[in-house]
Structures are given as C-alpha cells and as structure tokens.
Design a protein around this motif. Sequence first.
Motif, PDB file in Angstrom:
ATOM      1  N   PRO A 232     -10.381   5.041  -3.658  1.00 35.95           N
ATOM      2  CA  PRO A 232      -9.518   3.846  -3.662  1.00 35.95           C
ATOM      3  C   PRO A 232      -8.169   4.157  -3.044  1.00 35.95           C
ATOM      4  CG  PRO A 232     -10.633   4.091  -5.777  1.00 35.95           C
ATOM      5  CD  PRO A 232     -10.922   5.341  -4.999  1.00 35.95           C
ATOM      6  N   GLY A 233      -7.682   3.247  -2.228  1.00 38.17           N
ATOM      7  CA  GLY A 233      -6.425   3.454  -1.521  1.00 38.17           C
ATOM      8  C   GLY A 233      -6.604   3.954  -0.102  1.00 38.17           C
ATOM      9  N   GLU A 250      -7.121  -1.618   3.079  1.00 38.12           N
ATOM     10  CA  GLU A 250      -7.257  -0.479   2.186  1.00 38.12           C
ATOM     11  C   GLU A 250      -8.406  -0.706   1.219  1.00 38.12           C
ATOM     12  OE1 GLU A 250      -3.971   0.142  -0.395  1.00 38.12           O
ATOM     13  OE2 GLU A 250      -3.671  -1.985  -0.835  1.00 38.12           O
ATOM     14  N   LEU A 252     -10.217  -0.881  -2.242  1.00 43.58           N
ATOM     15  CA  LEU A 252      -9.802  -1.201  -3.607  1.00 43.58           C
ATOM     16  C   LEU A 252     -10.710  -0.565  -4.657  1.00 43.58           C
ATOM     17  CD1 LEU A 252      -8.815  -4.987  -3.571  1.00 43.58           C
ATOM     18  CD2 LEU A 252      -7.320  -3.017  -3.797  1.00 43.58           C
ATOM     19  N   LYS A 272      -3.886  -5.163   4.147  1.00 45.32           N
ATOM     20  CA  LYS A 272      -2.572  -4.662   3.754  1.00 45.32           C
ATOM     21  C   LYS A 272      -1.569  -5.811   3.659  1.00 45.32           C
ATOM     22  CE  LYS A 272      -1.488  -0.726   3.727  1.00 45.32           C
ATOM     23  NZ  LYS A 272      -1.318   0.237   2.604  1.00 45.32           N
TER      24      LYS A 272
END
Length: 297
Positions: A232-233, A250, A252, A272
């Motif tokens: 994640p990220g 990105e 999640l 984003k």
Amino acid sequence: FANTVCVQQRPLRNYRIHISQERDVAMYSPNELRKRTAAALLLANCLLALPVGLTAAVSPAAAEDATASSGAAGAIRGLIKATQEVTISGGMVSRITVAPFKEGDTFVKGDRLIAFDCTQLHAERDGARAALRGLRVTYQSNVKLKRYGAGGSYAVNTALADVDKAIANIKVLAARIEYCNVTAPFSGRIVEAHVSVHETPAINAPLLRLVNDDELELQFVAPSRWLTWLRPGLVFDFSVDETGKSYPAELLRIGAVVDPGSQTVRLRGRFKSKPTGVLSGMSGSASFQSRVAATVR
C-alpha cells in the motif's frame, strides 16, 4: 487400424489425436473388424472437424510462458469506479410534488432531491397533538382529584398511559413525515432519474441513482507473484483509454486472498489528485513497468 479418440483441450480449444497400433487385421474377428472400422471413420471425422490453424496442441508450459511475458510488461487492465454509488428508494406512497434534478445534474449534500405530497400526514400529526393536549388535561384533573381524595390511583395511571400512547403516536407520524423529503446523502451527480413530478411511485420503488464522482477508485487484478513487492502506498501510472492521458496514482489496498484458478490478487488504488474529465466506468491500464523492471534485474 487403431483405437481412436478425439480429445478437446480447454481453454485453448485445440485437439489431439491419440493412435495406438494394434495387431494385423487378419487376427480380428468380423465383429472386432467392424468396431475398428467405425473407429477409423471417427478418426477421419475428427480430422475433418479440426479448425484451420488449431491442429497443433499448445503445451501448458507454453501458455504459462505467454502469461509470464505479459505480466512482465508491468501493465494490467483496470476499471475506474466511484466509491459511493447508491439507488434511493421511496419510503411512502404519495404524489411527487418536487423533483428538480435530472440525469447528469450535480447536487450538494443535504439538497432536497424529491418531495412528496404529505398534506394528509401533517393533518394527522396536528390532530394527534390536539388529542395529546386533551389527554394531559384529563391526567392533571385526575391527579388533583386524587389529591383531594375524590379519585383513585387507577384513574391517574390510566390517564398517564393515554398520554404516553398519544406521544408515541406523534413520534410515529413524525417518522413518516421524514420520508416526505428525500435529501442528498453526499455531494455528487444524478446517474438516473426514475420518476418525475406528479408521479406516484410504489413504496420502495427506485427513485434516483446517485454517484459521488469526487471519490474515484481504481480496481484491477495483478499476478499473485507480484505480492513480493506490492505494498500500500506504491506509486504507479494509470492510463485512461477514454482521455488518452496518464495520471499518477497510488495503491490503497491489496486483496485478502489469491484466486487459485487464475493466480491473481485484487488491488484497489486511487488517483493522487482528482483528474479532470475522468468518470466512473472508464477503463485503462495500470503501469508498474519501472517496479517490475527493477525486480527482474
């Protein structure tokens, strides 16, 4: 002659022919000879039925290599979905008096989307309030009579129960009146409008379909072997087919399980920043090429 079987290979829809050599034809009885003649005819029919270009069987290893080369490219197909998309239903049977929003219109949280004619309900509530005032007078009178010894506890308790019953009736009417106005639960747009002014929809019939286009989610599946580096990220690029543009996004969430059949895992991502002109239902490709290339090296 030979024992002949046509075998369909799925999902590639190719065919293989298995032929095992047998003894000399002179060693067979007439019945056996007829059976093996029929088998030979079946072989001929199978050969004639084979589609052009599909006579060569593809091995499972070759199919796996093709899948691997596709995943190694680092781009997977994805879908854009709104995180909030609901269908509003009617909680009462009455004529619609207000319905200002049409398909494609924008609204703000708390806006009145639909209003019903609730004249009768308001009149019932007014009557219930008047009845409550009378019951309270009766209760207070019984309390005074008991205080002076002219009444008993039974009359007082009965009058108090009548007051409580009237209050509960008013609450029921108030709850029904809340259905008279349908307000927006969030800000967004109208996807579908199923009713219009002067209509009387059935109870629980769909009225409006709403979508929150400010919060878009990316949904796609990835090869399960990517789980070694998916986190994640993680930042990636998502190219939208309809706009022809690529937007930064990105990761999640990662799915809780791996599909054993396809060996894939579900992923959820987001942009984003909200891109202009991108709508729920559009599709595109998520590109992890830089990450995949680094993993391969």
